[in-house]
Write a protein that holds these residues in place. Structure first.
Motif, PDB file in Angstrom:
ATOM      1  N   ALA A  99     -18.674 -61.274   5.687  1.00  0.00           N
ATOM      2  CA  ALA A  99     -18.409 -61.203   4.248  1.00  0.00           C
ATOM      3  C   ALA A  99     -18.554 -62.590   3.632  1.00  0.00           C
ATOM      4  CB  ALA A  99     -17.008 -60.660   3.995  1.00  0.00           C
ATOM      5  N   LEU A 100     -19.173 -62.648   2.469  1.00  0.00           N
ATOM      6  CA  LEU A 100     -19.292 -63.900   1.722  1.00  0.00           C
ATOM      7  C   LEU A 100     -17.953 -64.232   1.070  1.00  0.00           C
ATOM      8  CD1 LEU A 100     -22.696 -63.182  -0.046  1.00  0.00           C
ATOM      9  CD2 LEU A 100     -22.309 -64.658   1.939  1.00  0.00           C
ATOM     10  N   PHE A 115     -12.235 -54.257   5.028  1.00  0.00           N
ATOM     11  CA  PHE A 115     -13.189 -54.761   4.032  1.00  0.00           C
ATOM     12  C   PHE A 115     -14.456 -53.905   4.011  1.00  0.00           C
ATOM     13  CE2 PHE A 115     -17.139 -57.130   3.509  1.00  0.00           C
ATOM     14  CZ  PHE A 115     -17.032 -57.532   2.182  1.00  0.00           C
ATOM     15  N   MET A 116     -15.001 -53.618   5.192  1.00  0.00           N
ATOM     16  CA  MET A 116     -16.215 -52.812   5.266  1.00  0.00           C
ATOM     17  C   MET A 116     -15.998 -51.425   4.666  1.00  0.00           C
ATOM     18  SD  MET A 116     -17.668 -53.944   8.995  1.00  0.00           S
ATOM     19  CE  MET A 116     -18.679 -52.508   9.064  1.00  0.00           C
ATOM     20  N   GLY A 117     -14.855 -50.820   4.962  1.00  0.00           N
ATOM     21  CA  GLY A 117     -14.549 -49.509   4.393  1.00  0.00           C
ATOM     22  C   GLY A 117     -14.497 -49.564   2.878  1.00  0.00           C
ATOM     23  N   TRP A 118     -13.821 -50.581   2.356  1.00  0.00           N
ATOM     24  CA  TRP A 118     -13.729 -50.777   0.912  1.00  0.00           C
ATOM     25  C   TRP A 118     -15.111 -50.968   0.301  1.00  0.00           C
ATOM     26  CZ3 TRP A 118     -14.992 -55.515  -1.519  1.00  0.00           C
ATOM     27  CH2 TRP A 118     -14.674 -55.601  -2.879  1.00  0.00           C
ATOM     28  N   TYR A 119     -15.909 -51.839   0.906  1.00  0.00           N
ATOM     29  CA  TYR A 119     -17.229 -52.149   0.360  1.00  0.00           C
ATOM     30  C   TYR A 119     -18.149 -50.931   0.422  1.00  0.00           C
ATOM     31  CZ  TYR A 119     -21.283 -54.841  -0.987  1.00  0.00           C
ATOM     32  OH  TYR A 119     -22.375 -55.313  -1.667  1.00  0.00           O
ATOM     33  N   ALA A 145     -26.078 -44.940   7.749  1.00  0.00           N
ATOM     34  CA  ALA A 145     -25.993 -46.316   8.217  1.00  0.00           C
ATOM     35  C   ALA A 145     -27.128 -47.182   7.684  1.00  0.00           C
ATOM     36  CB  ALA A 145     -25.974 -46.357   9.748  1.00  0.00           C
ATOM     37  N   ARG A 146     -28.315 -46.627   7.597  1.00  0.00           N
ATOM     38  CA  ARG A 146     -29.483 -47.398   7.142  1.00  0.00           C
ATOM     39  C   ARG A 146     -29.300 -47.909   5.717  1.00  0.00           C
ATOM     40  NH1 ARG A 146     -33.843 -46.900   4.002  1.00  0.00           N
ATOM     41  NH2 ARG A 146     -35.766 -47.927   4.648  1.00  0.00           N
ATOM     42  N   ASN A 147     -29.047 -47.003   4.794  1.00  0.00           N
ATOM     43  CA  ASN A 147     -28.932 -47.399   3.393  1.00  0.00           C
ATOM     44  C   ASN A 147     -27.623 -48.118   3.097  1.00  0.00           C
ATOM     45  OD1 ASN A 147     -31.468 -46.623   2.190  1.00  0.00           O
ATOM     46  ND2 ASN A 147     -30.868 -44.529   2.705  1.00  0.00           N
ATOM     47  N   GLN A 148     -26.560 -47.760   3.802  1.00  0.00           N
ATOM     48  CA  GLN A 148     -25.324 -48.532   3.651  1.00  0.00           C
ATOM     49  C   GLN A 148     -25.569 -49.982   4.065  1.00  0.00           C
ATOM     50  OE1 GLN A 148     -22.287 -48.270   2.437  1.00  0.00           O
ATOM     51  NE2 GLN A 148     -22.092 -46.100   2.007  1.00  0.00           N
ATOM     52  N   ALA A 166     -27.566 -51.874   1.371  1.00  0.00           N
ATOM     53  CA  ALA A 166     -26.697 -52.233   0.251  1.00  0.00           C
ATOM     54  C   ALA A 166     -25.693 -53.308   0.651  1.00  0.00           C
ATOM     55  CB  ALA A 166     -25.974 -50.997  -0.269  1.00  0.00           C
ATOM     56  N   TYR A 167     -25.247 -53.280   1.899  1.00  0.00           N
ATOM     57  CA  TYR A 167     -24.321 -54.291   2.405  1.00  0.00           C
ATOM     58  C   TYR A 167     -24.999 -55.657   2.387  1.00  0.00           C
ATOM     59  CZ  TYR A 167     -20.514 -55.928   5.482  1.00  0.00           C
ATOM     60  OH  TYR A 167     -19.426 -56.574   6.009  1.00  0.00           O
TER      61      TYR A 167
END
Length: 194
Positions: free
Chosen positions: A98-99, A126-130, A145-148, A151-152
């Motif tokens: 995370a930045l 954090f990942m769940g929230w994002y 997983a690919r598109n998440q 976007a991540y």
């Protein structure tokens, strides 16, 4: 040897000495081995799956790509003249990479001021929230997983603009995240976990 040269050598030596990285699990290609070796990971992943709906295998594949399960992972240094370190490539840190700004946004939004990126419970939350924001803003299913991952990596606005289409290397990486997610999903379904 001049004092300036000696000082530069000492600075370079100190800069090259990092803190000890937390070792990653032994076999990163086997979800069952990872989860049995690190039961605290499984607990964190399950908590996020219950709270945010992000499947364990999607979380694991994303963390594998971002940090290879190294708690204090950082981006490489940028160098001037190939030898003088001039800071990191970005502020990404920890399991989730995370930045700083995004991490601060998460901590404020979730009222988790003491959350740390090098703690698996905090990084996965954090990942769940994002990823939930990604679903809400970009319409990406939590199982995708690919598109998440795209976007991540690109951010919500970058994903909406399809900035990843200009980065063939990133599209290839997202394909690898998807493949690993499916592999982890199959492995987890055969595991005997508590």
């Amino acid at each position: 040897m001049s004092k300036t040269l000696r000082a530069m050598i000492i600075v370079l030596m100190v800069a090259s000495c990092g803190g000890g990285q937390s070792p990653a699990p032994r076999d990163l290609d086997n979800a069952c081995t990872i989860l049995k070796e690190r039961p605290e990971y499984y607990k964190a992943f399950r908590n996020v799956e219950r709270k945010w709906g992000v499947p364990v295998h999607v979380q694991m594949a994303t963390i594998h790509q971002e940090s290879k399960f190294v708690s204090d992972a950082r981006t490489p240094f940028k160098y001037v003249l190939g030898v003088i370190p001039m800071g990191r490539q970005s502020s990404a840190f920890g399991y989730s990479q995370a930045l700083d700004a995004t991490w601060d946004e998460y901590r404020n939004a979730q009222n988790r001021r003491s959350a740390k990126r090098d703690r698996i419970n905090d990084a996965t939350d954090f990942m769940g929230w994002y990823m939930n924001q990604t679903r809400d803003r970009n319409g990406i299913d939590l199982h995708d997983a690919r598109n998440q991952y795209l976007a991540y990596h690109e951010g919500h606005t970058g994903f909406a603009r399809a900035s990843y289409n200009q980065k063939s290397w990133l599209v290839a990486v997202a394909g690898k995240v998807e493949a690993r997610s499916l592999m982890y999903q199959q492995q987890i379904s055969a595991c005997r976990l508590r």
